[in-house]
Design an enzyme around this catalytic site. Structure first.
Site, PDB file in Angstrom:
ATOM      1  CE  LYS A 141      51.037  28.989   3.757  1.00 39.04           C
ATOM      2  NZ  LYS A 141      51.207  28.734   2.272  1.00 39.04           N
ATOM      3  CG  ASP A 178      54.876  30.050   2.087  1.00 38.78           C
ATOM      4  OD1 ASP A 178      54.876  29.890   3.258  1.00 38.78           O
ATOM      5  OD2 ASP A 178      54.331  28.871   1.363  1.00 38.78           O
ATOM      6  CE  LYS A 234      56.356  20.867  -8.325  1.00 40.61           C
ATOM      7  NZ  LYS A 234      55.525  21.316  -7.365  1.00 40.61           N
ATOM      8  CD  GLU A 235      58.662  12.909 -12.008  1.00 38.27           C
ATOM      9  OE1 GLU A 235      59.450  13.223 -10.916  1.00 38.27           O
ATOM     10  OE2 GLU A 235      57.979  12.013 -12.249  1.00 38.27           O
ATOM     11  CG  HIS A 279      58.878  29.545  -7.084  1.00 36.57           C
ATOM     12  ND1 HIS A 279      58.074  28.585  -6.199  1.00 36.57           N
ATOM     13  CD2 HIS A 279      58.156  29.723  -8.101  1.00 36.57           C
ATOM     14  CE1 HIS A 279      56.962  28.211  -6.822  1.00 36.57           C
ATOM     15  NE2 HIS A 279      57.046  28.861  -8.016  1.00 36.57           N
ATOM     16  CD  GLU A 320      56.626  31.109  -2.247  1.00 33.73           C
ATOM     17  OE1 GLU A 320      56.997  30.353  -1.623  1.00 33.73           O
ATOM     18  OE2 GLU A 320      55.279  31.210  -2.560  1.00 33.73           O
ATOM     19  CD  GLU A 336      49.245  21.274 -11.747  1.00 31.68           C
ATOM     20  OE1 GLU A 336      49.588  20.090 -11.135  1.00 31.68           O
ATOM     21  OE2 GLU A 336      49.114  22.301 -10.954  1.00 31.68           O
TER      22      GLU A 336
HETATM   23  P1  GTP Z   1      54.886  24.830  -0.194  1.00 29.00           P
HETATM   24  O1  GTP Z   1      54.955  26.168  -0.210  1.00 29.00           O
HETATM   25  O2  GTP Z   1      54.623  24.055   0.862  1.00 29.00           O
HETATM   26  O3  GTP Z   1      54.762  24.121  -1.664  1.00 29.00           O
HETATM   27  O4  GTP Z   1      56.714  24.566  -0.283  1.00 29.00           O
HETATM   28  P2  GTP Z   1      57.771  25.474  -1.143  1.00 29.00           P
HETATM   29  O5  GTP Z   1      57.556  26.907  -0.789  1.00 29.00           O
HETATM   30  O6  GTP Z   1      59.180  24.818  -0.979  1.00 29.00           O
HETATM   31  O7  GTP Z   1      57.192  25.094  -2.712  1.00 29.00           O
HETATM   32  P3  GTP Z   1      57.539  25.818  -3.998  1.00 29.00           P
HETATM   33  O8  GTP Z   1      58.481  26.913  -3.840  1.00 29.00           O
HETATM   34  O9  GTP Z   1      57.703  24.685  -4.957  1.00 29.00           O
HETATM   35  O10 GTP Z   1      55.964  26.240  -4.398  1.00 29.00           O
HETATM   36  C1  GTP Z   1      55.338  27.193  -3.722  1.00 29.00           C
HETATM   37  C2  GTP Z   1      54.318  27.582  -4.668  1.00 29.00           C
HETATM   38  O11 GTP Z   1      54.399  27.711  -6.027  1.00 29.00           O
HETATM   39  C3  GTP Z   1      52.814  26.914  -4.201  1.00 29.00           C
HETATM   40  O12 GTP Z   1      52.070  27.220  -3.226  1.00 29.00           O
HETATM   41  C4  GTP Z   1      52.255  27.105  -5.723  1.00 29.00           C
HETATM   42  O13 GTP Z   1      51.574  28.493  -5.613  1.00 29.00           O
HETATM   43  C5  GTP Z   1      53.292  27.089  -6.747  1.00 29.00           C
HETATM   44  N1  GTP Z   1      53.496  25.854  -7.302  1.00 29.00           N
HETATM   45  C6  GTP Z   1      54.455  24.983  -6.996  1.00 29.00           C
HETATM   46  N2  GTP Z   1      54.365  23.953  -7.729  1.00 29.00           N
HETATM   47  C7  GTP Z   1      53.414  24.036  -8.437  1.00 29.00           C
HETATM   48  C8  GTP Z   1      52.628  23.078  -9.210  1.00 29.00           C
HETATM   49  O14 GTP Z   1      52.938  22.089  -9.627  1.00 29.00           O
HETATM   50  N3  GTP Z   1      51.519  23.621  -9.922  1.00 29.00           N
HETATM   51  C9  GTP Z   1      50.971  24.696  -9.617  1.00 29.00           C
HETATM   52  N4  GTP Z   1      49.619  25.148 -10.400  1.00 29.00           N
HETATM   53  N5  GTP Z   1      51.565  25.601  -8.729  1.00 29.00           N
HETATM   54  C10 GTP Z   1      52.681  25.249  -8.208  1.00 29.00           C
HETATM   55 MG    MG Z   2      55.822  27.830  -0.560  1.00 26.21          MG
END
Ligand code: GTP
Ligand code: MG
Length: 230
Positions: free
Chosen positions: A73, A100, A140-141, A148, A167, A182
């Protein structure tokens, strides 16, 4: 299997507003040290995944992993996320609060490969599973699907051992195709795709998911046929 690595040396542009000249110098040094730590963790986990992929090829004459990508990151994203979550804005706070900073994306051929790779990695005794989010069982919706994981891995240095979180996003090529487009569309529309488009994207995700299942069942039926030949 191809291993793509996105640029790791992040620019410190824009941070001048937050830090003074002297601070920027020491921040840069600490950030390079931190990048080294997380990059090393990525190497540890990537090697494990490559070994599993190679072993599968040796035994089953097929690779479960199509390709992998990794990224650290950027410092701007790190500070942006800390600020959104109302955490202190510092590298120590990032280490404490973000899981992450190191990310690996594993793109597999079939859905079953995703769970097999996840299981084989997380059962290794130096890997600790910190979090699982299964967006395949529970998409996801918007239609996003992927598995993950957040794992931690020990990294050994000259004078110490550090336990570092990584991550891991594991998905099929089809899921990756959808997620990439997307992501691009969302970026182009400043994060808010019109409702009608959102619905169409969701339909595409469902079609892709059905196709993934179909391809897997075709693969399985061919495997059965081949078994019969022996
Ligand atoms: P964030 O990292 O802040 O989003 O929180 P989190 O770690 O709880 O989120 P999550 O595990 O849901 O998602 C982490 C990563 O998954 C994102 O940085 C994206 O790379 C991917 N991701 C999650 N949701 C989406 C989505 O709706 N579309 C796409 N293209 N990638 C997604
Ligand atoms: Mg994340």
């Amino acid at each position: 299997m191809i291993m793509k690595k996105t640029a790791t040396i992040s620019s410190l542009n824009g941070l001048e507003q937050l830090f003074t000249g002297e601070d920027i110098g020491s921040l840069k040094k600490s950030f390079f040290e931190m990048q080294h730590l997380y990059q090393s963790a990525i190497r540890e986990v990537s090697t494990k995944l490559e070994i599993l992929d190679d072993e599968f090829q040796v035994i089953h004459k097929r690779n479960p992993i199509h390709h992998m990508q990794s990224r650290i990151k950027s410092i701007n994203s790190i500070f942006g996320k800390l600020s959104r979550r109302e955490h202190e804005i510092s590298l120590d706070s990032a280490k404490e609060n973000l899981n992450d900073i190191a990310g690996i994306r594993v793109v597999c051929y079939y859905i079953d490969d995703i769970y097999m790779i996840a299981k084989m990695l997380t059962q290794q005794d130096d890997i600790v599973l910190l979090r699982v989010t299964d967006y395949i069982q529970n998409p996801k919706e918007n239609g996003y699907r992927s598995l993950h994981l957040v794992v931690s891995v020990p990294v050994f240095f000259s004078d110490r051992k550090e336990i570092v979180p990584v991550e891991i996003q594991i998905r099929t090529m089809a899921m990756d195709f959808w997620a990439s487009l997307e992501h691009q569309l969302r970026y182009k529309t400043n994060d808010t795709v019109p409702l009608s488009v959102a619905h169409e994207l969701q339909e595409c995700a469902d079609t892709i998911a059905k196709t993934d299942l179909k391809m897997q069942s075709i693969y399985k039926s061919i495997e059965e046929l081949n078994k019969g030949d022996l």
